[in-house]
Design an enzyme around this catalytic site. Sequence first.
Site, short mmCIF file in Angstrom:
data_model
loop_
_atom_site.label_atom_id
_atom_site.label_comp_id
_atom_site.label_asym_id
_atom_site.label_seq_id
_atom_site.Cartn_x
_atom_site.Cartn_y
_atom_site.Cartn_z
N LYS A 49 -18.93 -32.60 -48.61
CA LYS A 49 -19.03 -32.49 -47.16
C LYS A 49 -18.12 -31.40 -46.61
O LYS A 49 -17.04 -31.16 -47.15
CB LYS A 49 -18.65 -33.86 -46.56
N GLY A 50 -18.54 -30.73 -45.55
CA GLY A 50 -17.73 -29.70 -44.90
C GLY A 50 -16.35 -30.23 -44.57
O GLY A 50 -16.22 -31.30 -43.97
N CYS A 134 -22.43 -23.46 -39.31
CA CYS A 134 -22.70 -24.81 -38.80
C CYS A 134 -23.09 -24.74 -37.34
O CYS A 134 -22.31 -24.26 -36.52
CB CYS A 134 -21.47 -25.71 -38.96
N LYS A 169 -21.78 -19.31 -47.24
CA LYS A 169 -23.03 -19.96 -46.83
C LYS A 169 -23.45 -19.47 -45.44
O LYS A 169 -22.71 -19.61 -44.48
CB LYS A 169 -22.85 -21.48 -46.83
N THR A 197 -28.67 -24.96 -41.35
CA THR A 197 -29.81 -25.43 -40.55
C THR A 197 -30.09 -24.54 -39.33
O THR A 197 -29.17 -24.21 -38.59
CB THR A 197 -29.53 -26.85 -40.05
N GLY A 247 -32.84 -25.48 -48.56
CA GLY A 247 -33.65 -25.67 -47.35
C GLY A 247 -34.98 -26.30 -47.70
O GLY A 247 -35.89 -25.62 -48.17
N GLY A 248 -35.05 -27.62 -47.53
CA GLY A 248 -36.32 -28.32 -47.72
C GLY A 248 -36.71 -28.57 -49.17
O GLY A 248 -37.84 -28.98 -49.44
#
Length: 314
Positions: A49-50, A134, A169, A197, A247-248
């Site tokens: 996690k960030g 983010c 990222k 995202t 992504g997905g």
Amino acid sequence: MKLSVQLAPKNKQGLLLANPVMTASGTFGYGTEYSHLFDIQRLGAIVCKGTTLKPREGNPQPRLAETASGVLNSIGLQNIGVKALIKEKAPLWAGWRVPVIVNIVGETVEDYARLAGELDGVAGISGLEVNIGCPNIKAGGAEFGISPDSAAEVTAAVKAATSLPVLVKLTPNTPDIAEVARAAAKAGADAISLINTPRGMVIDIAKRRPLLGNIFGGLSGPAIKPIALYTVYTVAGAVEVPVIGCGGITTADDAIEFIMAGASAIQVGTANFSNPRAPLDVLEGIEKFMKKEGVKDIAELIGVGRIDKGQAML
Ligand SMILES: Cc1cc2nc3c(=O)[nH]c(=O)nc-3n(C[C@H](O)[C@H](O)[C@H](O)COP(=O)(O)O)c2cc1C
């Protein structure tokens, strides 16, 4: 069959993964949450996690909304903070075979540098993923990833503070992601992860109000796969460092598409919420595909789907 990939060929320590399947930050906790569900040591790497300098409570509820083929989240980087991570999580990771990469996020360039400095040399940490994309917090995160200059500034500051491999990222919420990637690579990024995202929102029509407590959120899941694939293809043609696709990705076929587009590794994110074993299913599916197609080394697949093939081979 050879599945291993080197994600930081220019770094002294390197970042050698046994296979290209990673977990995406924020969707797999600290790894410990999933260790009773399957053998997480079989994965290529875990991204936690960030993590921020101080613990964060995150954004007001609700923070998650289901959308067509996706999820909208505005968690706001709820996390335990870097000190607790070093004290409580890293010692566990030090006994793991699977490398753990810590995703970091700051409000200022100095924050990023301090985080990198604190994590440098900590046993159990194999690399850093610098989140400059983010969309869910006011200060820090996204705005650093919008411009090539600020992306380069953060990257250079992190690199100066650590000898760990550094993945940067990126956010798709920028006009020219290839330019941002080029700037981060030039500033020393060992690899580029993408994408975080894209921004979105939902209105609750009964309440006549935005559904998310934070109004806006970040869209993830299959809905963003074509966008993510497009950015991976574009960025893999623009930089010489390894690219990590995210992504997905829900199935092995999705993962193979990203690898063929030029990704040296992939991350499974939202898929973990509906199928906690998704990363392992993806890995086993890749192995099956390679066997069926007579592929002996995953490197044979990296970038093979590109029209400009040569550029993607790393
Ligand atoms: C609930 C949730 C929390 C997330 N938290 C982080 C985070 O802390 N740091 C980060 O870089 N990305 C975070 N992300 C983004 C994911 O790592 C990933 O980039 C994105 O969700 C796209 O991949 P996916 O469609 O496979 O989920 C988060 C995503 C979700 C859904």
